[in-house]
Design a protein around this motif. Structure first.
Motif, PDB file in Angstrom:
ATOM      1  N   ILE A   1       0.852  -1.190   0.000  1.00  0.00           N
ATOM      2  CA  ILE A   1       0.000   0.000   0.000  1.00  0.00           C
ATOM      3  C   ILE A   1       0.888   1.241   0.000  1.00  0.00           C
ATOM      4  O   ILE A   1       1.918   1.266   0.676  1.00  0.00           O
TER       5      ILE A   1
ATOM      6  N   MET B   1       0.397   5.116   0.919  1.00  0.00           N
ATOM      7  CA  MET B   1      -0.536   6.108   1.456  1.00  0.00           C
ATOM      8  C   MET B   1      -0.318   7.432   0.722  1.00  0.00           C
ATOM      9  O   MET B   1       0.819   7.829   0.486  1.00  0.00           O
TER      10      MET B   1
ATOM     11  N   LEU C   1      -0.720   5.591   8.389  1.00  0.00           N
ATOM     12  CA  LEU C   1      -1.328   4.296   8.713  1.00  0.00           C
ATOM     13  C   LEU C   1      -0.607   3.666   9.893  1.00  0.00           C
ATOM     14  O   LEU C   1       0.617   3.738   9.985  1.00  0.00           O
TER      15      LEU C   1
ATOM     16  N   LEU D   1      -9.155  -1.848   7.152  1.00  0.00           N
ATOM     17  CA  LEU D   1      -9.019  -1.230   5.823  1.00  0.00           C
ATOM     18  C   LEU D   1     -10.008  -1.835   4.839  1.00  0.00           C
ATOM     19  O   LEU D   1     -10.437  -2.981   4.993  1.00  0.00           O
TER      20      LEU D   1
ATOM     21  N   SER E   1     -11.494  -6.608   2.415  1.00  0.00           N
ATOM     22  CA  SER E   1     -11.313  -5.908   3.683  1.00  0.00           C
ATOM     23  C   SER E   1     -10.147  -6.518   4.441  1.00  0.00           C
ATOM     24  O   SER E   1      -9.691  -7.621   4.124  1.00  0.00           O
TER      25      SER E   1
ATOM     26  N   SER F   1      -5.964  -5.207   9.055  1.00  0.00           N
ATOM     27  CA  SER F   1      -4.642  -4.603   9.108  1.00  0.00           C
ATOM     28  C   SER F   1      -3.844  -5.095  10.297  1.00  0.00           C
ATOM     29  O   SER F   1      -3.485  -4.350  11.191  1.00  0.00           O
TER      30      SER F   1
ATOM     31  N   TRP G   1      -5.416  -9.447   4.940  1.00  0.00           N
ATOM     32  CA  TRP G   1      -6.522  -9.265   3.993  1.00  0.00           C
ATOM     33  C   TRP G   1      -7.358 -10.534   3.931  1.00  0.00           C
ATOM     34  O   TRP G   1      -6.804 -11.637   3.972  1.00  0.00           O
TER      35      TRP G   1
ATOM     36  N   VAL H   1      -7.525   2.615  -1.018  1.00  0.00           N
ATOM     37  CA  VAL H   1      -7.585   2.019   0.325  1.00  0.00           C
ATOM     38  C   VAL H   1      -8.169   3.038   1.299  1.00  0.00           C
ATOM     39  O   VAL H   1      -7.664   4.156   1.417  1.00  0.00           O
TER      40      VAL H   1
ATOM     41  N   THR I   1     -10.068   3.721   5.306  1.00  0.00           N
ATOM     42  CA  THR I   1     -10.128   3.183   6.668  1.00  0.00           C
ATOM     43  C   THR I   1     -11.505   3.450   7.264  1.00  0.00           C
ATOM     44  O   THR I   1     -12.244   4.309   6.774  1.00  0.00           O
TER      45      THR I   1
END
Ligand code: GDP
Length: 431
Positions: free
Chosen positions: A203, A205, A210, A216, A222, A225, A250, A260, A262
């Motif tokens: 990922i 950001m 994060l 997530l 989903s 995390s 995941w 992505v 939250t």
């Protein structure tokens, strides 16, 4: 980005190994599709500890992630480094990439740096390459433009510190910044099954920071995390904007290019269920569209046959214009390697055309071209467009028996250009 064999992989390997060697002390590292190079590593005047500037290089193969994100109106790319080999000069793909970047620049703020590579080779001709770039329309600083040009050798490493510093300079001029203290938002660069960890995703950001344990959502995947990991699989406590991080936990593999987000466990569950319903609905709508397209094709054939039977002489002007009144469609069945690239492709081609000719998407799908795709295309009078996927020999044979055209390529914008050309060829002659 750059023409094949112009040295992108070698350049990235050199940058990666020097950054990995310094930060991970020779540990075994995973390829996670992105890596960071600290500026101080290449500079004579290292920055203060804790205040180090990092450049994140994306080395995701192909342009799938790039295109998937652009199709969503987002981007994780701030600056494109165009690699041109000094012994080969400007090649067709160099021009294609330049045009792609120009198109991207119309939508968002993307910088460009040219790296003239392989300067260690005796046949390297830097001046000739620069002239070719200028005449191909790259606004190099030498020609009064704003694109800096650095000479490098991915093989010997010469010029790499200058390349990194030039990228940082362009970032300064563009005033690239990201908010750290806000709700985190990022993008999936890559996802795969990792032994001992299950489904993991890299990922990046773009906003916010994060931390482990935040639930997530990416597409319909989903994640609770569970852990944030470095390329050497060491736990990390925070991932600030611009820092790539491997996320475990995941439930399913999220697609490349997915945004992505939250949220609370409950909200994410709800959003996930909603998105799944929407996806099922869209796939059902796709089926309806295919059936309609088949009916429409049959109707058109019937009308054409009738016209053939009833006209003895050449068609009248009135008849001609009534035919022209009807919009013509290039019907396509889209297949791609991952959902991100399929979406990117569909997003890029669905609006091609005008009131006389356009594109009709008959169905979309992820995975190899199958017999049922061929049957669907045959029924709907459609062309199969396959991006970065395989096609079993039997399927190819069945397509040729059924006169179903197939267009395959691993380069997304080649497909887009080809579809544009085919739609143009559907337009009536205007002489
Ligand atoms: P890519 O297709 O753009 O990723 O290109 P590669 O990195 O795979 O490089 C293609 C070939 O060019 C390989 O044989 C490399 O060893 C060679 N190569 C790449 N960079 C350099 C360089 O700076 N100097 C020389 N002499 N060869 C290079």
């Amino acid at each position: 980005m750059g023409h094949v064999d112009h040295g992108k992989t070698t350049l990235l390997d050199n940058l990666r190994s020097s950054s990995v060697a310094s930060s991970e002390a020779g540990g075994i590292t995973q390829h996670i599709g992105a890596f960071c190079v600290p500026l101080s590593m290449t500079s004579d005047s290292p920055s203060m500890p804790g205040n180090e500037r990092l450049i994140t290089f994306l080395d995701t193969p192909g342009h799938a992630a790039f295109s998937a994100m652009r199709a969503r109106g987002a981007s994780v790319t701030d600056i494109v480094v165009l690699v041109v080999a000094a012994d080969d000069g400007v090649m067709p793909q160099t021009i294609e990439i330049m045009n792609l970047v120009k198109r991207e620049q119309e939508a968002s703020n993307i910088g460009m740096v040219v790296a003239i590579n392989k300067v260690d080779k005796p046949e390297a001709d830097v001046e000739k390459t620069k002239l070719a770039l200028l005449s191909a329309g790259v606004p190099l600083e030498e020609g009064g433009g704003d694109v800096p040009c650095v000479t490098v050798s991915g093989l010997t490493g010469s010029g790499l510190p200058e390349l990194v510093e030039t990228i940082a300079l362009v970032a300064d001029v563009m005033d690239l910044r990201a908010e750290r203290d806000c709700t985190p938002v990022g993008y999936v660069l890559e996802s795969r099954m990792l032994k001992g960890f299950g489904p993991v995703a890299t990922i990046l950001m773009t906003r916010g920071t994060l931390s482990p344990g935040i639930p997530l959502l990416a597409g319909t995947s989903s994640c609770s995390s569970r852990r944030l990991l470095s390329p050497s699989l060491q736990p990390i406590n925070l991932a600030a904007p611009g820092t790539p991080v491997l996320v475990t936990g995941w439930k399913t593999l999220p697609a490349t290019g997915e945004e992505v987000l939250t949220g609370s466990e409950t909200d994410i569950k709800k959003a996930c269920a909603n998105r799944e319903r929407k996806r099922d609905l869209e796939s059902a709508l796709g089926d309806v569209e295919a059936i309609n397209a088949t009916r429409q094709a049959e109707k058109e054939r019937e009308i054409a046959n009738k016209a053939k039977r009833s006209t003895r002489g050449p068609r009248t002007v009135a008849e001609d214009s009534s035919v022209q009144d009807k919009k013509k469609y290039l019907r396509i069945v889209v297949k791609g390697d991952v959902s991100g690239s399929v979406e990117a492709l569909v997003g890029a081609v669905k609006d091609i055309g005008n009131n006389l000719a356009g594109v009709k998407i008959v169905s979309i799908g992820v995975g190899d071209v199958s017999d049922s795709d061929v049957m669907m295309a045959k029924a709907a009078d459609a062309t199969i467009v396959a991006f970065s996927v395989g096609m079993p020999r039997t399927v190819r044979a069945s397509a040729s028996q059924n006169h179903v055209p197939i267009y395959t390529s691993d380069i997304i914008y080649r497909i887009i250009d080809d579809i544009r050309d085919r739609v143009i060829s559907l337009l009536p002659c205007t002489y």
